[in-house]
Design a protein around this motif. Structure first.
Motif, PDB file in Angstrom:
ATOM      1  N   PRO A  58      -7.662  38.802 159.931  1.00  0.00           N
ATOM      2  CA  PRO A  58      -6.250  39.197 159.925  1.00  0.00           C
ATOM      3  C   PRO A  58      -5.342  38.066 160.408  1.00  0.00           C
ATOM      4  O   PRO A  58      -5.763  37.206 161.196  1.00  0.00           O
ATOM      5  N   LEU A  59      -4.111  38.087 159.945  1.00  0.00           N
ATOM      6  CA  LEU A  59      -3.129  37.087 160.369  1.00  0.00           C
ATOM      7  C   LEU A  59      -3.025  37.022 161.888  1.00  0.00           C
ATOM      8  O   LEU A  59      -2.923  35.940 162.460  1.00  0.00           O
ATOM      9  N   ALA A  60      -3.089  38.150 162.559  1.00  0.00           N
ATOM     10  CA  ALA A  60      -2.957  38.187 164.023  1.00  0.00           C
ATOM     11  C   ALA A  60      -4.019  37.354 164.729  1.00  0.00           C
ATOM     12  O   ALA A  60      -3.808  36.907 165.856  1.00  0.00           O
ATOM     13  N   ALA A  61      -5.162  37.098 164.067  1.00  0.00           N
ATOM     14  CA  ALA A  61      -6.243  36.316 164.675  1.00  0.00           C
ATOM     15  C   ALA A  61      -6.086  34.814 164.462  1.00  0.00           C
ATOM     16  O   ALA A  61      -6.804  34.022 165.068  1.00  0.00           O
ATOM     17  N   LEU A  62      -5.140  34.400 163.615  1.00  0.00           N
ATOM     18  CA  LEU A  62      -4.992  32.987 163.273  1.00  0.00           C
ATOM     19  C   LEU A  62      -4.115  32.223 164.253  1.00  0.00           C
ATOM     20  O   LEU A  62      -3.133  32.768 164.779  1.00  0.00           O
ATOM     21  N   ALA A  63      -4.435  30.960 164.459  1.00  0.00           N
ATOM     22  CA  ALA A  63      -3.571  30.077 165.246  1.00  0.00           C
ATOM     23  C   ALA A  63      -2.283  29.814 164.470  1.00  0.00           C
ATOM     24  O   ALA A  63      -1.208  29.719 165.052  1.00  0.00           O
ATOM     25  N   ASN A  64      -2.399  29.702 163.148  1.00  0.00           N
ATOM     26  CA  ASN A  64      -1.243  29.485 162.287  1.00  0.00           C
ATOM     27  C   ASN A  64      -0.643  30.853 161.953  1.00  0.00           C
ATOM     28  O   ASN A  64      -1.036  31.508 160.992  1.00  0.00           O
ATOM     29  N   GLN A  65       0.322  31.288 162.737  1.00  0.00           N
ATOM     30  CA  GLN A  65       0.919  32.619 162.574  1.00  0.00           C
ATOM     31  C   GLN A  65       1.972  32.690 161.474  1.00  0.00           C
ATOM     32  O   GLN A  65       2.416  33.771 161.125  1.00  0.00           O
ATOM     33  N   HIS A  66       2.368  31.545 160.932  1.00  0.00           N
ATOM     34  CA  HIS A  66       3.391  31.504 159.886  1.00  0.00           C
ATOM     35  C   HIS A  66       2.946  30.594 158.742  1.00  0.00           C
ATOM     36  O   HIS A  66       3.587  29.596 158.448  1.00  0.00           O
ATOM     37  N   PRO A  67       1.834  30.951 158.072  1.00  0.00           N
ATOM     38  CA  PRO A  67       1.354  30.079 156.994  1.00  0.00           C
ATOM     39  C   PRO A  67       2.329  30.055 155.817  1.00  0.00           C
ATOM     40  O   PRO A  67       2.894  31.080 155.450  1.00  0.00           O
ATOM     41  N   GLN A  68       2.536  28.868 155.285  1.00  0.00           N
ATOM     42  CA  GLN A  68       3.403  28.675 154.119  1.00  0.00           C
ATOM     43  C   GLN A  68       2.808  27.584 153.246  1.00  0.00           C
ATOM     44  O   GLN A  68       2.165  26.668 153.748  1.00  0.00           O
ATOM     45  N   GLY A  69       3.068  27.679 151.961  1.00  0.00           N
ATOM     46  CA  GLY A  69       2.570  26.652 151.051  1.00  0.00           C
ATOM     47  C   GLY A  69       1.062  26.687 150.967  1.00  0.00           C
ATOM     48  O   GLY A  69       0.453  27.744 150.919  1.00  0.00           O
ATOM     49  N   VAL A  70       0.443  25.520 150.986  1.00  0.00           N
ATOM     50  CA  VAL A  70      -1.015  25.388 150.970  1.00  0.00           C
ATOM     51  C   VAL A  70      -1.377  24.356 152.040  1.00  0.00           C
ATOM     52  O   VAL A  70      -1.637  23.193 151.741  1.00  0.00           O
ATOM     53  N   PRO A  71      -1.385  24.786 153.305  1.00  0.00           N
ATOM     54  CA  PRO A  71      -1.668  23.842 154.394  1.00  0.00           C
ATOM     55  C   PRO A  71      -3.165  23.650 154.622  1.00  0.00           C
ATOM     56  O   PRO A  71      -3.986  24.457 154.162  1.00  0.00           O
ATOM     57  N   LEU A  72      -3.493  22.600 155.331  1.00  0.00           N
ATOM     58  CA  LEU A  72      -4.864  22.428 155.793  1.00  0.00           C
ATOM     59  C   LEU A  72      -5.151  23.496 156.845  1.00  0.00           C
ATOM     60  O   LEU A  72      -4.263  23.893 157.605  1.00  0.00           O
ATOM     61  N   VAL A  73      -6.388  23.953 156.896  1.00  0.00           N
ATOM     62  CA  VAL A  73      -6.798  24.965 157.867  1.00  0.00           C
ATOM     63  C   VAL A  73      -6.942  24.297 159.230  1.00  0.00           C
ATOM     64  O   VAL A  73      -7.516  23.212 159.341  1.00  0.00           O
ATOM     65  N   ARG A  74      -6.429  24.941 160.234  1.00  0.00           N
ATOM     66  CA  ARG A  74      -6.586  24.440 161.612  1.00  0.00           C
ATOM     67  C   ARG A  74      -8.033  24.624 162.049  1.00  0.00           C
ATOM     68  O   ARG A  74      -8.701  25.592 161.665  1.00  0.00           O
ATOM     69  N   ASP A  75      -8.519  23.702 162.903  1.00  0.00           N
ATOM     70  CA  ASP A  75      -9.913  23.734 163.346  1.00  0.00           C
ATOM     71  C   ASP A  75     -10.281  25.072 163.984  1.00  0.00           C
ATOM     72  O   ASP A  75     -11.352  25.616 163.721  1.00  0.00           O
ATOM     73  N   SER A  76      -9.394  25.605 164.815  1.00  0.00           N
ATOM     74  CA  SER A  76      -9.689  26.874 165.483  1.00  0.00           C
ATOM     75  C   SER A  76      -9.811  28.021 164.476  1.00  0.00           C
ATOM     76  O   SER A  76     -10.616  28.933 164.660  1.00  0.00           O
ATOM     77  N   ASP A  77      -9.032  27.981 163.412  1.00  0.00           N
ATOM     78  CA  ASP A  77      -9.111  29.021 162.386  1.00  0.00           C
ATOM     79  C   ASP A  77     -10.358  28.850 161.522  1.00  0.00           C
ATOM     80  O   ASP A  77     -10.951  29.839 161.078  1.00  0.00           O
ATOM     81  N   LEU A  78     -10.781  27.623 161.295  1.00  0.00           N
ATOM     82  CA  LEU A  78     -11.943  27.368 160.445  1.00  0.00           C
ATOM     83  C   LEU A  78     -13.185  28.043 161.013  1.00  0.00           C
ATOM     84  O   LEU A  78     -13.950  28.661 160.277  1.00  0.00           O
TER      85      LEU A  78
END
Length: 132
Positions: free
Chosen positions: A103-123
């Motif tokens: 879920p979005l609530a579990a991600l470090a990137n709380q406002h994803p936009q476009g096509v960003p690289l995944v953050r290490d903590s989320d990976l």
């Protein structure tokens, strides 16, 4: 190898003329996993990169994954999404993510936009949920 977060809005973007719900993407992983994905801007993707598919509505979650098979290429006649790249959906990992999405609530990137690289903590979270 890089990991990308690919935003997918199931209500307005379509795949094969059908809405891009997580159910539809899981079905495609089973029946037709190889396809071209679209980009609004060029990204420095390469074969072997992964795209983690974030379903923007209705539940805001990462529930599928695909492996990039080649570099993005430009296409004529599509002003909104002029770039394409080939990728293959990973059925086993997509099935695991479908059952246990991130879920979005579990991600470090709380406002994803476009096509960003995944953050290490989320990976790490994605890999765990995808059983990779």
């Amino acid at each position: 190898m890089r990991d990308w977060l690919f935003m997918l809005n199931p209500t307005d973007q379509t795949m094969d003329g059908d809405f891009s719900s997580k159910e539809r993407v899981l079905e495609l992983a089973k029946t037709a996993p190889r396809r071209e994905w679209w980009l609004a801007r060029r990204r420095h993707m390469a074969a072997g990169d992964r795209i983690w598919i974030y379903f923007a509505t209705p539940v805001k979650e990462v529930a599928a994954v695909a492996e990039v098979e080649g570099k993005p290429f430009e296409v004529a006649g599509d002003a909104e999404y002029p770039w394409r790249f080939p990728a293959v959906l990973n059925l086993k990992a997509t099935r695991a993510l479908y059952r246990s999405p991130v879920p979005l609530a579990a991600l470090a990137n709380q406002h994803p936009q476009g096509v960003p690289l995944v953050r290490d903590s989320d990976l790490q979270l994605f890999l765990t949920h995808a059983k990779l």
